[in-house]
Design a protein around this motif. Structure first.
Motif, PDB file in Angstrom:
ATOM      1  N   VAL A  80      -2.065  70.761  -9.362  1.00  0.00           N
ATOM      2  CA  VAL A  80      -1.274  71.873  -9.293  1.00  0.00           C
ATOM      3  C   VAL A  80      -0.450  72.352 -10.527  1.00  0.00           C
ATOM      4  O   VAL A  80      -0.877  73.453  -9.858  1.00  0.00           O
ATOM      5  N   GLU A  81      -0.248  71.616 -11.141  1.00  0.00           N
ATOM      6  CA  GLU A  81      -0.561  72.259 -13.002  1.00  0.00           C
ATOM      7  C   GLU A  81      -0.918  73.733 -12.474  1.00  0.00           C
ATOM      8  O   GLU A  81      -1.067  74.253 -13.441  1.00  0.00           O
ATOM      9  N   SER A  82      -2.576  73.040 -12.925  1.00  0.00           N
ATOM     10  CA  SER A  82      -3.514  74.175 -13.905  1.00  0.00           C
ATOM     11  C   SER A  82      -3.325  75.097 -12.846  1.00  0.00           C
ATOM     12  O   SER A  82      -4.484  76.477 -13.388  1.00  0.00           O
ATOM     13  N   LEU A  83      -3.465  74.707 -11.146  1.00  0.00           N
ATOM     14  CA  LEU A  83      -3.320  75.907 -10.057  1.00  0.00           C
ATOM     15  C   LEU A  83      -3.105  76.853 -10.672  1.00  0.00           C
ATOM     16  O   LEU A  83      -3.167  78.150 -10.702  1.00  0.00           O
TER      17      LEU A  83
ATOM     18  N   LYS B 233      -3.927  72.751  -0.020  1.00  0.00           N
ATOM     19  CA  LYS B 233      -5.153  71.560   1.069  1.00  0.00           C
ATOM     20  C   LYS B 233      -5.411  70.405   0.507  1.00  0.00           C
ATOM     21  O   LYS B 233      -6.089  70.282   0.795  1.00  0.00           O
ATOM     22  N   LEU B 234      -4.282  69.961  -0.995  1.00  0.00           N
ATOM     23  CA  LEU B 234      -4.644  69.213  -1.538  1.00  0.00           C
ATOM     24  C   LEU B 234      -3.810  67.347  -0.746  1.00  0.00           C
ATOM     25  O   LEU B 234      -2.667  67.647  -0.382  1.00  0.00           O
ATOM     26  N   ASP B 235      -4.451  66.451  -0.581  1.00  0.00           N
ATOM     27  CA  ASP B 235      -3.581  65.303  -0.036  1.00  0.00           C
ATOM     28  C   ASP B 235      -3.413  64.804  -1.179  1.00  0.00           C
ATOM     29  O   ASP B 235      -3.454  64.568  -2.719  1.00  0.00           O
ATOM     30  N   ASP B 236      -1.714  63.994  -1.112  1.00  0.00           N
ATOM     31  CA  ASP B 236      -1.302  63.058  -1.921  1.00  0.00           C
ATOM     32  C   ASP B 236      -1.937  62.146  -3.266  1.00  0.00           C
ATOM     33  O   ASP B 236      -1.625  62.578  -4.201  1.00  0.00           O
ATOM     34  N   GLY B 237      -3.229  61.885  -2.609  1.00  0.00           N
ATOM     35  CA  GLY B 237      -4.040  61.024  -3.038  1.00  0.00           C
ATOM     36  C   GLY B 237      -4.878  61.816  -4.336  1.00  0.00           C
ATOM     37  O   GLY B 237      -6.359  61.092  -4.723  1.00  0.00           O
ATOM     38  N   CYS B 238      -5.216  62.896  -4.380  1.00  0.00           N
ATOM     39  CA  CYS B 238      -6.054  63.688  -5.186  1.00  0.00           C
ATOM     40  C   CYS B 238      -6.601  63.861  -6.283  1.00  0.00           C
ATOM     41  O   CYS B 238      -5.721  63.580  -6.690  1.00  0.00           O
ATOM     42  N   LEU B 239      -7.337  63.987  -6.127  1.00  0.00           N
ATOM     43  CA  LEU B 239      -8.506  63.103  -7.839  1.00  0.00           C
ATOM     44  C   LEU B 239      -9.499  64.536  -7.899  1.00  0.00           C
ATOM     45  O   LEU B 239     -10.757  64.891  -6.622  1.00  0.00           O
ATOM     46  N   MET B 240      -9.494  64.945  -8.918  1.00  0.00           N
ATOM     47  CA  MET B 240     -10.786  65.914  -9.400  1.00  0.00           C
ATOM     48  C   MET B 240     -11.198  65.635 -10.858  1.00  0.00           C
ATOM     49  O   MET B 240     -10.933  64.959 -11.502  1.00  0.00           O
TER      50      MET B 240
ATOM     51  N   ALA C 136     -14.026  71.555 -18.041  1.00  0.00           N
ATOM     52  CA  ALA C 136     -13.244  71.227 -18.915  1.00  0.00           C
ATOM     53  C   ALA C 136     -12.189  70.837 -19.081  1.00  0.00           C
ATOM     54  O   ALA C 136     -10.917  70.401 -20.018  1.00  0.00           O
ATOM     55  N   ALA C 137     -11.483  70.182 -18.262  1.00  0.00           N
ATOM     56  CA  ALA C 137     -10.356  69.684 -17.717  1.00  0.00           C
ATOM     57  C   ALA C 137     -10.529  68.480 -18.208  1.00  0.00           C
ATOM     58  O   ALA C 137      -9.309  67.420 -18.178  1.00  0.00           O
ATOM     59  N   GLY C 138     -11.760  67.213 -17.557  1.00  0.00           N
ATOM     60  CA  GLY C 138     -11.937  65.644 -17.333  1.00  0.00           C
ATOM     61  C   GLY C 138     -10.668  65.659 -16.069  1.00  0.00           C
ATOM     62  O   GLY C 138     -10.934  66.550 -15.073  1.00  0.00           O
ATOM     63  N   ILE C 139     -10.029  63.679 -16.145  1.00  0.00           N
ATOM     64  CA  ILE C 139     -10.136  63.466 -15.152  1.00  0.00           C
ATOM     65  C   ILE C 139      -8.657  63.753 -14.101  1.00  0.00           C
ATOM     66  O   ILE C 139      -7.341  64.195 -14.847  1.00  0.00           O
ATOM     67  N   LEU C 140      -8.798  64.663 -13.519  1.00  0.00           N
ATOM     68  CA  LEU C 140      -7.018  65.489 -13.086  1.00  0.00           C
ATOM     69  C   LEU C 140      -6.458  64.966 -11.746  1.00  0.00           C
ATOM     70  O   LEU C 140      -6.997  64.230 -10.394  1.00  0.00           O
ATOM     71  N   THR C 141      -5.345  64.387 -11.913  1.00  0.00           N
ATOM     72  CA  THR C 141      -4.521  63.620 -10.349  1.00  0.00           C
ATOM     73  C   THR C 141      -4.243  64.742  -9.415  1.00  0.00           C
ATOM     74  O   THR C 141      -4.042  65.912 -10.183  1.00  0.00           O
ATOM     75  N   ARG C 142      -3.076  64.552  -8.906  1.00  0.00           N
ATOM     76  CA  ARG C 142      -3.155  66.045  -7.758  1.00  0.00           C
ATOM     77  C   ARG C 142      -1.874  66.287  -9.196  1.00  0.00           C
ATOM     78  O   ARG C 142      -2.072  67.859  -8.804  1.00  0.00           O
ATOM     79  N   ARG C 143      -0.855  66.295  -9.100  1.00  0.00           N
ATOM     80  CA  ARG C 143       0.555  66.695 -10.302  1.00  0.00           C
ATOM     81  C   ARG C 143      -1.175  67.330 -10.935  1.00  0.00           C
ATOM     82  O   ARG C 143      -0.617  68.474 -10.657  1.00  0.00           O
ATOM     83  N   LYS C 144      -1.549  67.392 -11.879  1.00  0.00           N
ATOM     84  CA  LYS C 144      -2.256  67.651 -13.088  1.00  0.00           C
ATOM     85  C   LYS C 144      -3.091  68.994 -12.561  1.00  0.00           C
ATOM     86  O   LYS C 144      -3.170  70.153 -13.523  1.00  0.00           O
TER      87      LYS C 144
END
Length: 111
Positions: free
Chosen positions: A44-47, A23-30, A34-42
């Motif tokens: 996915v790793e967290s999930l 469901k995540l866009d390639d440019g996703c930011l979250m 507890a985790a801070g600022i995450l790029t899509r790669r981070k």
């Protein structure tokens, strides 16, 4: 359209890591407390390493939408095995890419 995305939003919280990652866009930011600022790669790793939620309730829902973008805002109450109840104020920006809705941005603030 917003009704469909509210279902997608709830499913994102509860889905397995592979389904959630789709469901995540390639440019996703979250931004997560507890985790801070995450790029899509981070994200996915967290999930793949964090237990998924077993239950979530989305209340105080609000949305704004265009043909290509929808922003959801809500108060989430979530539970997972062996953890205390989690409460957060959230926003998610969904964007339409090639006919499919993807998460471009998601933010949580502890409530």
């Amino acid at each position: 359209m917003a009704d469909e995305l509210w279902r997608e939003e709830r499913d994102f919280w509860l889905a397995g890591s592979a389904e959630a990652a789709r469901k995540l866009d390639d440019g996703c930011l979250m931004v997560l407390p507890a985790a801070g600022i995450l790029t899509r790669r981070k994200v996915v790793e967290s999930l793949s390493t964090t237990p998924r939620w077993q239950e979530v309730t989305l209340i105080d829902r609000a949305s704004i939408e265009t043909d290509e973008v929808c922003v959801l805002a809500y108060h989430a109450t979530a539970r997972r095995a062996g953890a205390e109840t989690y409460r957060a104020l959230c926003t998610t920006t969904w964007v339409r890419r090639d006919g499919d809705w993807r998460i471009l941005q998601h933010q949580q603030t502890l409530a």
